[in-house]
Design a protein around this motif. Structure first.
Motif, PDB file in Angstrom:
ATOM      1  N   ALA A 113       0.813  -1.220   0.000  1.00  7.48           N
ATOM      2  CA  ALA A 113       0.000   0.000   0.000  1.00  7.48           C
ATOM      3  C   ALA A 113       0.839   1.258   0.000  1.00  7.48           C
ATOM      4  O   ALA A 113       0.389   2.316  -0.475  1.00  7.48           O
ATOM      5  N   GLY A 114       2.046   1.193   0.522  1.00  6.89           N
ATOM      6  CA  GLY A 114       2.896   2.378   0.546  1.00  6.89           C
ATOM      7  C   GLY A 114       2.296   3.493   1.382  1.00  6.89           C
ATOM      8  O   GLY A 114       1.819   3.275   2.497  1.00  6.89           O
ATOM      9  N   SER A 115       2.275   4.717   0.821  1.00  7.50           N
ATOM     10  CA  SER A 115       1.754   5.880   1.546  1.00  7.50           C
ATOM     11  C   SER A 115       0.341   6.247   1.126  1.00  7.50           C
ATOM     12  O   SER A 115      -0.164   7.297   1.506  1.00  7.50           O
ATOM     13  N   SER A 116      -0.305   5.397   0.348  1.00 13.52           N
ATOM     14  CA  SER A 116      -1.664   5.670  -0.103  1.00 13.52           C
ATOM     15  C   SER A 116      -2.652   5.398   1.032  1.00 13.52           C
ATOM     16  O   SER A 116      -2.799   4.261   1.477  1.00 13.52           O
ATOM     17  N   VAL A 117      -3.340   6.453   1.483  1.00 12.90           N
ATOM     18  CA  VAL A 117      -4.293   6.304   2.576  1.00 12.90           C
ATOM     19  C   VAL A 117      -5.454   5.392   2.167  1.00 12.90           C
ATOM     20  O   VAL A 117      -5.919   4.555   2.948  1.00 12.90           O
ATOM     21  N   ALA A 118      -5.912   5.538   0.928  1.00 14.40           N
ATOM     22  CA  ALA A 118      -7.013   4.706   0.448  1.00 14.40           C
ATOM     23  C   ALA A 118      -6.617   3.228   0.425  1.00 14.40           C
ATOM     24  O   ALA A 118      -7.386   2.350   0.852  1.00 14.40           O
ATOM     25  N   ALA A 119      -5.403   2.942  -0.063  1.00 12.94           N
ATOM     26  CA  ALA A 119      -4.933   1.556  -0.111  1.00 12.94           C
ATOM     27  C   ALA A 119      -4.747   0.991   1.283  1.00 12.94           C
ATOM     28  O   ALA A 119      -5.085  -0.172   1.549  1.00 12.94           O
ATOM     29  N   ILE A 120      -4.230   1.817   2.198  1.00 14.07           N
ATOM     30  CA  ILE A 120      -4.065   1.356   3.580  1.00 14.07           C
ATOM     31  C   ILE A 120      -5.424   1.036   4.180  1.00 14.07           C
ATOM     32  O   ILE A 120      -5.594   0.034   4.888  1.00 14.07           O
ATOM     33  N   GLY A 121      -6.426   1.875   3.880  1.00 11.25           N
ATOM     34  CA  GLY A 121      -7.773   1.612   4.368  1.00 11.25           C
ATOM     35  C   GLY A 121      -8.307   0.285   3.879  1.00 11.25           C
ATOM     36  O   GLY A 121      -8.916  -0.476   4.637  1.00 11.25           O
ATOM     37  N   LEU A 122      -8.077  -0.041   2.602  1.00  9.39           N
ATOM     38  CA  LEU A 122      -8.540  -1.315   2.054  1.00  9.39           C
ATOM     39  C   LEU A 122      -7.821  -2.496   2.705  1.00  9.39           C
ATOM     40  O   LEU A 122      -8.437  -3.525   2.998  1.00  9.39           O
ATOM     41  N   VAL A 123      -6.526  -2.327   2.924  1.00 10.07           N
ATOM     42  CA  VAL A 123      -5.753  -3.408   3.546  1.00 10.07           C
ATOM     43  C   VAL A 123      -6.209  -3.642   4.988  1.00 10.07           C
ATOM     44  O   VAL A 123      -6.377  -4.784   5.431  1.00 10.07           O
ATOM     45  N   LEU A 124      -6.437  -2.548   5.719  1.00 11.19           N
ATOM     46  CA  LEU A 124      -6.915  -2.681   7.087  1.00 11.19           C
ATOM     47  C   LEU A 124      -8.290  -3.344   7.122  1.00 11.19           C
ATOM     48  O   LEU A 124      -8.587  -4.149   8.009  1.00 11.19           O
ATOM     49  N   ALA A 125      -9.130  -3.007   6.138  1.00 11.22           N
ATOM     50  CA  ALA A 125     -10.447  -3.641   6.056  1.00 11.22           C
ATOM     51  C   ALA A 125     -10.313  -5.141   5.824  1.00 11.22           C
ATOM     52  O   ALA A 125     -11.040  -5.945   6.426  1.00 11.22           O
ATOM     53  N   ALA A 126      -9.373  -5.545   4.955  1.00 11.86           N
ATOM     54  CA  ALA A 126      -9.157  -6.967   4.697  1.00 11.86           C
ATOM     55  C   ALA A 126      -8.630  -7.676   5.945  1.00 11.86           C
ATOM     56  O   ALA A 126      -9.067  -8.784   6.288  1.00 11.86           O
ATOM     57  N   ASP A 127      -7.698  -7.027   6.644  1.00  9.27           N
ATOM     58  CA  ASP A 127      -7.145  -7.609   7.866  1.00  9.27           C
ATOM     59  C   ASP A 127      -8.236  -7.817   8.909  1.00  9.27           C
ATOM     60  O   ASP A 127      -8.333  -8.873   9.544  1.00  9.27           O
ATOM     61  N   ARG A 128      -9.086  -6.804   9.084  1.00 13.18           N
ATOM     62  CA  ARG A 128     -10.168  -6.901  10.071  1.00 13.18           C
ATOM     63  C   ARG A 128     -11.267  -7.862   9.611  1.00 13.18           C
ATOM     64  O   ARG A 128     -11.971  -8.443  10.436  1.00 13.18           O
ATOM     65  N   THR A 129     -11.424  -8.010   8.300  1.00 16.22           N
ATOM     66  CA  THR A 129     -12.364  -9.020   7.804  1.00 16.22           C
ATOM     67  C   THR A 129     -11.926 -10.407   8.252  1.00 16.22           C
ATOM     68  O   THR A 129     -12.739 -11.234   8.682  1.00 16.22           O
ATOM     69  N   GLY A 130     -10.634 -10.663   8.158  1.00 18.63           N
ATOM     70  CA  GLY A 130     -10.098 -11.930   8.647  1.00 18.63           C
ATOM     71  C   GLY A 130     -10.365 -12.117  10.131  1.00 18.63           C
ATOM     72  O   GLY A 130     -10.757 -13.204  10.572  1.00 18.63           O
ATOM     73  N   LYS A 131     -10.183 -11.048  10.904  1.00 18.88           N
ATOM     74  CA  LYS A 131     -10.463 -11.139  12.341  1.00 18.88           C
ATOM     75  C   LYS A 131     -11.948 -11.404  12.581  1.00 18.88           C
ATOM     76  O   LYS A 131     -12.319 -12.196  13.458  1.00 18.88           O
ATOM     77  N   GLY A 132     -12.799 -10.739  11.790  1.00 17.48           N
ATOM     78  CA  GLY A 132     -14.230 -10.948  11.947  1.00 17.48           C
ATOM     79  C   GLY A 132     -14.647 -12.382  11.647  1.00 17.48           C
ATOM     80  O   GLY A 132     -15.488 -12.952  12.337  1.00 17.48           O
ATOM     81  N   LEU A 133     -14.051 -12.980  10.628  1.00 16.52           N
ATOM     82  CA  LEU A 133     -14.395 -14.349  10.271  1.00 16.52           C
ATOM     83  C   LEU A 133     -13.970 -15.343  11.343  1.00 16.52           C
ATOM     84  O   LEU A 133     -14.651 -16.333  11.597  1.00 16.52           O
ATOM     85  N   ARG A 134     -12.862 -15.089  11.995  1.00 20.65           N
ATOM     86  CA  ARG A 134     -12.319 -16.089  12.913  1.00 20.65           C
ATOM     87  C   ARG A 134     -12.838 -15.968  14.338  1.00 20.65           C
ATOM     88  O   ARG A 134     -12.869 -16.951  15.078  1.00 20.65           O
ATOM     89  N   THR A 135     -13.263 -14.768  14.757  1.00 13.86           N
ATOM     90  CA  THR A 135     -13.537 -14.546  16.172  1.00 13.86           C
ATOM     91  C   THR A 135     -14.717 -15.358  16.679  1.00 13.86           C
ATOM     92  O   THR A 135     -14.632 -16.006  17.734  1.00 13.86           O
ATOM     93  N   GLY A 136     -15.841 -15.357  15.950  1.00 18.46           N
ATOM     94  CA  GLY A 136     -17.005 -16.116  16.388  1.00 18.46           C
ATOM     95  C   GLY A 136     -16.739 -17.604  16.475  1.00 18.46           C
ATOM     96  O   GLY A 136     -17.000 -18.230  17.525  1.00 18.46           O
ATOM     97  N   PRO A 137     -16.212 -18.245  15.411  1.00 19.87           N
ATOM     98  CA  PRO A 137     -15.892 -19.674  15.500  1.00 19.87           C
ATOM     99  C   PRO A 137     -14.883 -20.002  16.590  1.00 19.87           C
ATOM    100  O   PRO A 137     -15.012 -21.014  17.283  1.00 19.87           O
ATOM    101  N   ARG A 138     -13.878 -19.146  16.761  1.00 26.57           N
ATOM    102  CA  ARG A 138     -12.878 -19.397  17.808  1.00 26.57           C
ATOM    103  C   ARG A 138     -13.513 -19.371  19.192  1.00 26.57           C
ATOM    104  O   ARG A 138     -13.303 -20.274  20.008  1.00 26.57           O
ATOM    105  N   ASP A 139     -14.309 -18.327  19.477  1.00 25.83           N
ATOM    106  CA  ASP A 139     -14.936 -18.234  20.792  1.00 25.83           C
ATOM    107  C   ASP A 139     -15.971 -19.336  20.997  1.00 25.83           C
ATOM    108  O   ASP A 139     -16.189 -19.804  22.120  1.00 25.83           O
ATOM    109  N   ALA A 140     -16.614 -19.761  19.910  1.00 28.23           N
ATOM    110  CA  ALA A 140     -17.542 -20.888  20.014  1.00 28.23           C
ATOM    111  C   ALA A 140     -16.791 -22.166  20.384  1.00 28.23           C
ATOM    112  O   ALA A 140     -17.270 -22.966  21.198  1.00 28.23           O
ATOM    113  N   LEU A 141     -15.627 -22.384  19.798  1.00 24.27           N
ATOM    114  CA  LEU A 141     -14.809 -23.551  20.145  1.00 24.27           C
ATOM    115  C   LEU A 141     -14.416 -23.515  21.616  1.00 24.27           C
ATOM    116  O   LEU A 141     -14.432 -24.545  22.303  1.00 24.27           O
ATOM    117  N   ILE A 142     -14.050 -22.331  22.119  1.00 24.77           N
ATOM    118  CA  ILE A 142     -13.708 -22.212  23.539  1.00 24.77           C
ATOM    119  C   ILE A 142     -14.921 -22.539  24.401  1.00 24.77           C
ATOM    120  O   ILE A 142     -14.839 -23.309  25.362  1.00 24.77           O
TER     121      ILE A 142
END
Length: 410
Positions: A113-142
């Motif tokens: 993404a470099g210094s592009s704020v828009a690209a950083i925003g998209l990358v952060l959204a993808a990273d948090r999407t991964g967190k969103g997908l995993r959190t419910g199943p993980r806590d359900a397993l616990i």
């Protein structure tokens, strides 16, 4: 792994004798190891991201608030989807693994993404999407790998292990910055490598949820029907309202940096104060929640955050106040993060556990996204201290109302 329980009965007559140790599921420990390694990776990025965006790229508080809100709230759109698919397919581990993998790849995206704020925003959204997908199943397993009476303990053990990673992440980030002469790209690449190890640990050591599931019970209609259950609906609503008046971590650390003029070199150390207290108190407060009630402990954590905000905007600025504020921030997380999941878990049928926990987490994520944007706007319009004071007053008011509401029975 064993957690001591002081419940040994030794009568003079030699009758009942209860076990002195209660076992925490091996699956909980394995998931804790995965979270530990993952948090080393994610906290490396979290520790340097505010400085990278505010000082490196020159974002103002409102722009940072928008990105921070995106970082906190991008999970909202996928948490319920991830939880529902995990329940529907009976693949909690697989959905969680995909989420961990997506977040890992996101670390490399920050380099691209470099210094592009828009690209950083998209990358952060993808990273948090991964967190969103995993959190419910993980806590359900616990939740499904634990005894109902010891859910607070199990989540406390998991969150404590998770916090070891949160404690180590900033230290690793500082070491990488020192060795690479301040290269943020080196931090992001190292973070990716560590996240990849976490995915491997999940694949090798975490077991899928035991037991069979009635597919007919895991439908979209059944998932929506959870909100028709009064207790579950009230917990979700109050958790979201409290999330709306919660100041995000990055803002807490930026306030500390501004008020106490902490050098940029030491900024990544600030989360260590929070993580250290969280690590020490996660298990004790989880056990306390099992005994004394999960909702009172949950609200007590918000009271600690409120007091921390008062210290941050107060007239005094001594170093000891900064230390106390960080400690209270750690108490907030130790008393709320896993405790809320332990409180909500028993209200949800086993077949819909991942979906239901994801609904609660989604409410929080959306609320905290709005909170970050609103706090960034308040900081921009009113300056630092008035914005923090208003946030503290709002948090105190909602926490007091939630104490009277008592949505969870002791």
């Amino acid at each position: 792994m064993y957690i001591a329980a002081s419940r040994t009965s030794d009568l003079a007559s030699g009758t009942d004798r209860k076990p002195a140790l209660k076992r925490v599921s091996a699956n909980v420990v394995a998931l804790g190891m995965v979270s530990l390694v993952t948090d080393v990776s994610s906290e490396m990025v979290t520790a340097v991201l505010p400085l990278y965006l505010v000082l490196g790229l020159g974002l103002n508080p409102l722009q940072f608030g928008l990105l921070d809100g995106l970082y906190a709230g991008a999970t909202a759109l996928v948490r319920v989807l991830g939880g529902h698919l995990a329940d529907r397919w009976r693949r909690l581990k697989a959905v969680a693994g995909f989420g961990y993998g997506l977040s890992a790849v996101g670390k490399l995206g920050l380099v691209a993404a470099g210094s592009s704020v828009a690209a950083i925003g998209l990358v952060l959204a993808a990273d948090r999407t991964g967190k969103g997908l995993r959190t419910g199943p993980r806590d359900a397993l616990i939740s499904l790998s634990s005894e109902p009476a010891s859910l607070g303990r199990s989540f406390g053990v998991h969150r404590a292990m998770d916090t070891v990673g949160a404690f180590l992440g900033p230290l690793v980030a500082m070491a990488v910055l020192a060795v690479s002469l301040g290269s943020y790209s080196s931090v992001f690449v190292t973070s990716f490598c560590i996240a990849a190890i976490a995915v491997l640990l999940l694949a090798l050591f975490v077991r899928e949820r035991p037991g069979s599931v009635d597919r007919a019970a895991v439908s979209a209609r059944a998932a929506l029907g959870l909100l028709r259950q009064q207790d579950f609906r009230r917990v979700t609503l109050w958790a979201a309202l409290l999330g709306l008046v919660t100041v995000g971590d990055s803002f807490v650390y930026l306030v500390l940096q501004r008020r106490w003029e902490i050098a940029a070199t030491y900024f990544p150390l600030l989360p260590l104060g929070t993580a250290g207290v969280y690590l020490l108190l996660a298990v004790p407060l989880g056990k306390l929640a099992d005994r004394a009630g999960r909702w009172p402990v949950f609200l007590g954590g918000h009271a600690a955050l409120c007091l921390a905000l008062v210290l941050l905007c107060g007239p005094q600025a001594g170093l000891w106040l900064a230390v106390v504020a960080l400690g209270l921030h750690g108490v907030f997380y130790a008393a709320t993060d896993g405790v809320l999941m332990a409180a909500a878990g028993p209200l949800i049928p086993a077949d819909l556990r991942a979906t239901g926990l994801a609904v609660v987490q989604t409410g929080q994520a959306v609320a905290r996204m709005c909170s970050s944007v609103l706090f960034g706007l308040a900081w921009t319009l009113w300056d630092l201290r008035p914005a923090v004071l208003v946030a503290a007053v709002c948090l105190a008011a909602v926490a007091l109302a939630a104490a009277f509401a008592k949505p969870v029975r002791p």
